[in-house]
Each structure stands twice: as structure tokens, then as C-alpha cells.
Scaffold this active site. Structure first.
Site, mmCIF file in Angstrom:
data_model
loop_
_atom_site.group_PDB
_atom_site.id
_atom_site.type_symbol
_atom_site.label_atom_id
_atom_site.label_comp_id
_atom_site.label_asym_id
_atom_site.label_seq_id
_atom_site.Cartn_x
_atom_site.Cartn_y
_atom_site.Cartn_z
ATOM 1 N N ASP A 20 0.558 -1.117 0.136
ATOM 2 C CA ASP A 20 0.353 -0.453 0.205
ATOM 3 C C ASP A 20 0.802 0.937 -0.193
ATOM 4 O OD1 ASP A 20 -1.739 2.288 0.006
ATOM 5 O OD2 ASP A 20 -2.942 1.067 1.914
ATOM 6 N N HIS A 181 -6.360 12.775 13.975
ATOM 7 C CA HIS A 181 -7.115 13.017 13.315
ATOM 8 C C HIS A 181 -8.211 11.187 13.973
ATOM 9 C CE1 HIS A 181 -4.925 14.832 10.135
ATOM 10 N NE2 HIS A 181 -3.960 14.595 10.137
ATOM 11 N N ASP A 271 1.010 20.576 13.215
ATOM 12 C CA ASP A 271 1.056 19.342 11.893
ATOM 13 C C ASP A 271 0.167 20.278 10.431
ATOM 14 O OD1 ASP A 271 1.066 16.028 11.936
ATOM 15 O OD2 ASP A 271 0.150 17.219 10.538
ATOM 16 N N HIS A 273 -1.569 19.145 8.497
ATOM 17 C CA HIS A 273 -2.588 18.494 8.762
ATOM 18 C C HIS A 273 -3.811 19.391 9.945
ATOM 19 C CE1 HIS A 273 -0.217 15.563 6.320
ATOM 20 N NE2 HIS A 273 -0.779 16.007 5.439
ATOM 21 N N ASP A 364 5.383 17.484 10.186
ATOM 22 C CA ASP A 364 5.577 17.298 8.843
ATOM 23 C C ASP A 364 5.882 18.465 7.850
ATOM 24 O OD1 ASP A 364 3.389 18.153 9.627
ATOM 25 O OD2 ASP A 364 1.812 16.745 9.010
ATOM 26 N N TYR A 374 7.576 11.879 7.942
ATOM 27 C CA TYR A 374 9.057 10.444 7.553
ATOM 28 C C TYR A 374 9.550 10.294 7.021
ATOM 29 C CZ TYR A 374 3.862 9.001 9.027
ATOM 30 O OH TYR A 374 2.425 8.425 10.013
#
Length: 742
Positions: A20, A181, A271, A273, A364, A374
Site C-alpha cells: 500500500d 485525526h 501538524d 494537516h 511534517d 516520515y
């Protein structure tokens, strides 16, 4: 300061078991790389190390519960992508519901379906796990996910316990999976349980948060650097800071006429997001203030939600307690984030006066990370930077030009317009902008770019080069071996200092001291001459990189300040920011060549005598003082980018001890911690002590109840900013209204 580090190696057990490209970036190495970097830098050894525990199902139920009757059920792209595969049948029975009532915390029950669903994943086959994962957006499950997620939530709770019981002053929890989230009954964006929300509810119920604390937790989902392209996640860091710059009052105070029955908690989500899960959980709760800055692009960036925009301010009694700052352009830099701190987050935070600060610390948006927390090198460097800050180490100075982008200013003004009805501190920013909302529908969004694909690989190579260049520059900055030195001209038995603060006994060579003393006859007197020798010796240590910061007492502040300023410029400092408080005039023959920025606070009137000579009166209110510091002093300081900051508390300086401490603490940032404070010898030991502690990295004391700035103070500040904004870009925040709605 005593800093706790919470971690458990078993949080690395969960991993992706099938192909994935969207989810492969969430991997165990995110934690192991960060731990290795902490160990290599000697940071782990400086912390109080605690092993994470599992959160109980009752503790998970503080947040993950069924909605009460009549509750709003959120719509939109939240629960996940569509799947043609049937959900697996779980081989577990549902537990009995545990009910509880929480007032503004919400009335509901533990959600047995969701917790039981996750518990059941321990017994599922790979095919069943993949099918279940397909029901959610950017989520994968592993037989160890339930255990890892309980450890992640438990790590945050253990850190809350450590700080609130006084075992640690602050701390950092490195956790996986992330949480911001996650919603009450839905995993989302690699997040399983909402760690920060659980920590907030746990602190309110278990501890009452009735002491000075600050806190923070981090996680996230996919990302690009507030700027790159791609999707990814942020690391899961959790940090708690006891006190901090927002040290609260002990007594309960009503906010805008509303007195909440629960302790006030501020959640800062940095973040890239939007943490929609946290927002949904607390959007009608006035005891929790949620702030998020995030990449939005007019709704075209994940999670593609209309309620991620600036006009989403909360519901019912929670209106004004959700603050969203949406970035609509990629590539936001240091100046943009600093402008957001100074003109949105800090004013509102000081007015809210929280008893606990939780930070959802997603890394991030860091330079060099095209995948959102990441990129292992970027992630581990960010973790180390935060831990150093918690330990009290000075942060390196910000690099690059400090010029906010036009798009950032538009976003900030949209927040002002949406939040001004709710926050007095934003009225005092000197602007009444028109709200500019996104005209683009979140439905018209681009396809997500997989970090594992060709574009993601190319972006990773490019941004890795940027990161390498940045790290090379940061390596030029070395933390001095001595953090804080104090030099006194007379013994002070009542002075209480941290044991690491050094008392300076040495002085500059007599010939050097004599040469500088000739500038002013007052410096030739015995006590003044002794103080001059001590301050020259300390200044040389700061400029030579042996000492970070220091305090010197002197009987004659004005001539001593002039000598220190001239010696600093002649000894290698390229730019010196001088903040003079009280009856201290700028030397008349000081060159106006751009190497010195002189700011006098407690001047007779607000005046820009030149680009590099500014005078402003000292406000008598908390709000007026904060407006001066956040809207004038710090924008000037960060825009000037000094090598050295001088703070002089002269005769009749008028500052209360908490005000002086806050000013000194905030001025550690612009020059990488290189701050020298001159204090009149007549000052109290209490003032000298609190200044030494904040320069050493401890939190300043509370300013006390928030009070509005007077109309005269506001008018003077707006007038002064208007005079200076053409020369100082960090002050250029007042766009014309027609620019916002064009």
C-alpha cells in the site's frame, strides 16, 4: 529543568503487512531513528526515562464513546475511502457499556463497538486486517495495533501524571500510532486513538489541573513541508511543559463572562494537516481552546474539509474556542510561522490563560521532509530540537529572510476577522479586516500523490538535499558549554538560583577595564569600575561562545550599557538589539549604520526617531504590555536577526518582576540565546533571581489577570507600527481590505 522522556519499544511492533504505497511510510523506523538520535546526542541520558504503560479501556472511553442524543454527526471525507470488500466478522463479544456524565465534557458512553473492534484486530488474519483497513482513510491494522495504540495513549497519560505530580517539570513522549485525526468511533489518517484528547480529559478528571503546567502531544498524518507535494504523516511526539510562557493563575477566572466548571486547557496542533479529530471532540467545549495551523489550499489539501477554514470557530458555548489558521499556499517559512505565533496564537493563549497546554507536535512541515514526518533524518532532528528546548537549551537562531508571504498575511487576517468577536487581544492588533473565505469547494480536490511513487521519490531526493544544506548551517551553531552566568558587585545571601547557574568571580584585565572606563567618569568609581570589569569579562565569554547568557548588576546602568554596546560591536557582533527600559537614552554619537537597533520602553511618547531608534511608552495594563511585546518588540527583534541582545533595566524602569522575566525569556529566541541583562544594583534579589532562572530555561511567573490595553496605548502602538512597517517586513501585517476580498 527535569525533563521526562516516555517511550516503549513495543510501539514499533505494528507494521504494514501488504502493499500500500499510501500507508507504507508509517513504519517503526520513525521511532527507532528518533531514539537513536537522542542517544547519540546525549539527550536521552539527560532526561528522566519512563516506560509507557497501556491506557485502560475506561481511560480510552474518556473520548472514544458514543455520541449523546441529539449530537451532531459529522459529514464529509472523514471515515474513509469506499470499499467493495465486506467488513470482517469479529470473533469477540461486545463488553458492557460504561456510562458517565461530564457536563461540557459531553454526555455519552464508552463506545464498545469501536474499542471492541480494535481489540478484535489482535485475532484477525492478514486478509481480514486489510479488508478492515480499507474501510478507513489512510489507516492500516496489524495484530499489534491495539497494543501499540494503548501504549501511545498511555504514554501521554503517564507524562501528564509525571508533570502534574511534580516528578518532572516537562517532558516528551515519543509515541506511535499518532492520534489527532482519530474521532470518537473512527480511525483516520494513521491515527487510532486520539492521544491528545484523551490526555486532556484525563488531566481534567484525574488531576483537575490546579497547578502551573504546560503540555504537548504530537502526531499526524500525511504531509508535505508546508510546501512540498505529496501525502504522508507526522511523527508522534508528546511533550508537556510545566509552566512555560503561559504559566497560569491558580484562581479560576471567567473568560468573556463565562466561567467554565473544568480547568482550562489549550491544545496547539502544529501538524501540517488539520487535526479534525481534536476539533470535533472539543468544538462545543469552552474549557478547551483548540488552535491549529495547517496546509489547506482552499480545501484542496487533505483532509479536504470545509470546517478546516478560518471561519470554523466552534459551536454553541464553544464558539471562539476553535482557532484554525489555514495556509492556502505551499512553502511557508520561518517568517510566516513566527507571524502566526506573534499575532494569533500567543495573544489568544495569554488571554485564555490556560492551566494546561497540550501540543500536538507534528513535524511534517519541517524542511527536507517531503512525506510528512516520515523522512527519518528530518524527523529525528526535529525530535532532538524539541527535547533540547524542553531541557532549557537555547534554540539556534532562525535562518533566512524574515519576510512573511502575502498569502500568510491573508490567512492571519482571516483569522482575526473570524475570532475578533471572541478575543479582546485580537482587537488590539490594530486591524479590522474583512473575512476572506475559500471560494473553492473541498470536493474539487486533486488526487493524492503517493510518496512511494515516482513524484514522491523525486521530491524526497530534492528535499533531502535542502535538509542537508540546512543541517550544515545548523552545525555551525554550537551550544555554549555554560548556559547562564551571574556577576554581582555585592554578596546576595537571599538570592536563590538553580545550581547550574554559575557565579562569576573573574573580571576583564585591568588595562581593558581602564580603557573603557575613560568614556565616562562615573565608571571610574570603585563599585562601578568593579562592575564594568565583570560585565566585560562576561560579554567576552558570550561573544567567544563559552557562555550563552548572563546577568550583571551595576550602580550606573547608562554608561555601562554604552560600553557593553560598543565592546560588543568591536568584538565581533554584527548586529546588536538593545532594549533599554527606564531612564536610559541612546548614546548621541552612536552610528546609525544598521548594526544597532535601539528600542526604549518607557519613553515619553511613541516615536520612530529613525529606522533603528524606536521609543514606546510602557503600558500599565497586562494587555497593553503584551501587545507591545508581541506586536512590536518581537517582530522588530526577529526582523533584525541580531547576534546579541542587550536588555538594560535602568532607573525607574517600571517593570514588574513577571514582566521583566517574560521579556527576557522571549528575547532568548532571536539571537540563539545570547542575551546579556544589565540590572541596576538597587534592584531586588527577587528580580535578579527570576531573570537568572528564565535565562537558564525555566518558565517565567504569571503576569496575572488579563486586562485590556487603554485606547491611548493602542493608538500609540498602531501609529508607531505605521511609521515602521515600510522598513520592517515583520510589521507589515495590515493589508488593505480590498486585497483580502479581491
Amino acid at each position: 529543568m527535569r525533563t521526562a522522556l516516555v517511550y516503549h519499544e513495543e510501539m514499533t511492533a505494528a507494521r504494514l503487512l501488504w502493499d500500500d504505497p499510501e500507508c507504507e511510510i508509517e513504519r517503526p523506523e520513525r521511532l527507532t531513528a528518533a531514539v537513536e538520535r537522542l542517544q547519540q546526542g546525549g539527550l536521552e541520558q539527560r532526561c528522566l526515562q519512563l516506560a509507557a504503560r497501556e491506557a485502560s479501556e475506561a481511560e480510552l472511553g474518556l473520548v472514544h464513546r458514543s455520541d449523546p442524543p441529539g449530537a451532531t454527526h459529522h459529514r464529509g471525507h472523514r471515515l474513509g475511502r469506499a470499499s467493495t470488500q465486506p467488513a470482517p466478522v469479529l470473533k469477540t463479544e461486545l463488553p458492557t457499556c460504561l456510562s458517565f456524565t461530564t457536563g461540557w465534557m459531553g454526555e455519552g458512553t464508552v463506545s464498545p463497538e469501536y474499542v471492541s473492534l480494535l481489540r478484535g484486530t489482535q485475532a484477525l488474519s492478514t486478509e481480514e486486517l486489510q479488508a478492515l483497513s480499507g474501510q478507513y482513510d489512510a489507516v492500516y491494522f496489524h495484530p499489534s495495533t491495539f497494543h501499540c495504540a494503548r501504549l501511545a495513549a498511555g504514554a501521554a497519560l503517564q507524562l501528564v501524571d509525571a508533570v502534574l505530580t511534580g516528578t518532572a517539570h516537562n517532558g516528551f513522549a515519543l509515541v506511535r500510532p499518532p492520534g489527532h485525526h482519530s474521532q470518537r468511533a473512527a480511525a483516520n489518517g494513521f491515527c487510532v486513538f486520539n492521544n491528545v484528547a484523551i490526555a486532556a480529559r484525563y488531566a481534567q478528571k484525574q488531576h483537575g489541573v490546579c497547578r502551573c503546567v504546560g503540555a504537548a502531544v504530537g502526531w499526524g498524518l500525511r504531509r508535505t513541508e508546508s510546501g512540498g507535494v505529496g501525502c504522508s504523516e507526522t511523527p508522534c511526539g508528546a511533550l508537556l511543559c510545566r509552566g512555560g510562557l503561559l504559566a497560569p493563575r491558580w484562581e479560576a477566572q471567567p473568560l468573556s463572562g463565562l466561567c467554565t466548571p473544568y480547568p482550562r486547557i489549550l491544545i496547539v496542533d502544529w501538524d501540517v494537516h488539520h487535526g479534525q479529530g481534536i476539533q470535533y471532540i472539543f468544538e462545543d467545549d469552552p474549557s478547551v481552546l483548540y488552535f491549529s495551523w495547517h496546509r489547506y489550499e482552499h480545501g484542496r489539501f487533505w483532509p479536504y474539509l470545509r470546517e478546516s477554514d478560518a471561519d470554523a470557530v466552534g459551536l454553541g458555548p464553544g464558539r471562539g474556542f476553535t482557532v484554525n489558521l489555514p495556509w492556502n499556499q505551499v512553502g511557508m517559512g520561518n517568517a510566516d510561522y513566527m507571524a502566526a505565533f506573534l499575532h494569533v496564537l500567543l495573544p489568544v493563549a495569554f488571554e485564555f490563560d490556560p492551566e494546561l497546554v497540550l501540543i500536538s507536535a507534528g513535524f511534517d512541515s519541517a524542511i527536507g521532509d517531503p512525506e510528512g514526518g516520515y523522512h527519518l533524518e528530518s524527523l529525528s532532528q526535529c525530535v532532538c530540537m524539541v527535547v533540547k528546548a524542553l531541557l532549557g537549551d537555547p534554540a539556534p537562531p532562525l535562518l533566512g529572510p524574515m519576510v512573511p508571504q502575502h498569502s500568510a498575511l491573508e490567512s492571519i487576517q482571516s483569522v482575526w476577522a473570524a475570532q475578533a468577536p471572541h478575543w479582546t487581544s485580537l482587537w488590539q492588533q490594530g486591524s479590522t479586516p474583512t473575512l476572506s473565505l475559500s471560494t473553492c469547494s473541498p470536493e474539487r480536490r486533486p488526487s493524492a500523490v503517493s510518496p512511494g511513487g515516482p513524484k514522491g521519490k523525486a521530491a524526497e531526493a530534492q528535499t533531502s538535499a535542502v535538509l542537508s544544506s540546512l543541517l550544515d548551517q545548523l552545525h555551525l551553531y554550537t551550544t555554549p558549554p555554560v548556559r547562564t552566568v551571574i556577576a554581582l558587585t555585592a554578596p546576595a545571601a537571599a538570592l536563590v538560583l538553580p545550581p547550574e547557574v554559575l557565579h562569576q568571580e573573574g573580571s576583564a584585565p585591568p588595562e581593558e577595564t581602564q580603557a573603557w572606563a575613560r568614556l565616562h567618569e562615573a565608571l571610574t568609581q570603585d563599585t562601578a569600575f568593579t562592575a564594568l570589569g565583570k560585565v566585560l569579562h562576561l560579554l567576552n565569554g558570550i561573544l567567544d561562545g563559552q557562555v550563552s547568557s548572563g546577568i550583571v548588576t551595576t550602580p550606573v546602568a547608562a554608561p555601562t550599557l554604552e560600553v557593553v554596546l560598543r565592546q560588543g560591536l568591536s568584538h565581533g557582533a554584527q548586529r546588536v538589539f538593545c532594549v533599554a527600559l527606564g531612564q536610559l537614552d541612546r548614546p548621541p554619537d552612536l552610528a546609525n549604520d544598521g548594526r544597532t537597533l535601539w528600542l526604549n520602553i518607557r519613553g515619553k511618547e511613541a516615536a520612530a526617531l529613525s529606522t533603528f531608534h524606536v521609543s514606546v511608552p510602557l503600558s500599565g495594563t497586562t494587555g497593553g504590555f503584551l501587545s507591545c511585546i508581541l506586536a512590536l518588540v518581537l517582530p522588530l527583534a526577529y526582523g533584525f536577526q541580531p547576534d546579541l541582545v542587550l536588555v538594560a533595566l535602568g532607573p525607574a524602569h517600571g517593570l514588574q518582576d513577571p514582566q521583566a522575566a517574560l521579556l527576557a525569556a522571549l528575547l532568548r529566541g532571536p539571537a540563539g540565546g545570547r542575551v546579556l541583562v544589565l540590572v541596576e544594583q538597587e534592584s531586588t534579589c527577587q528580580l535578579v533571581g527570576v531573570l537568572a532562572r528564565v535565562l537558564h530555561g525555566e518558565p517565567p511567573p504569571s503576569l496575572g489577570p488579563f486586562s485590556m490595553a487603554s485606547p491611548d496605548d493602542l493608538q500609540a502602538l498602531v501609529h508607531l507600527r505605521g511609521q515602521l512597517e515600510a522598513q520592517w517586513e515583520m510589521l507589515q501585517l495590515l493589508l488593505e481590505c480590498h486585497e483580502l476580498v479581491a
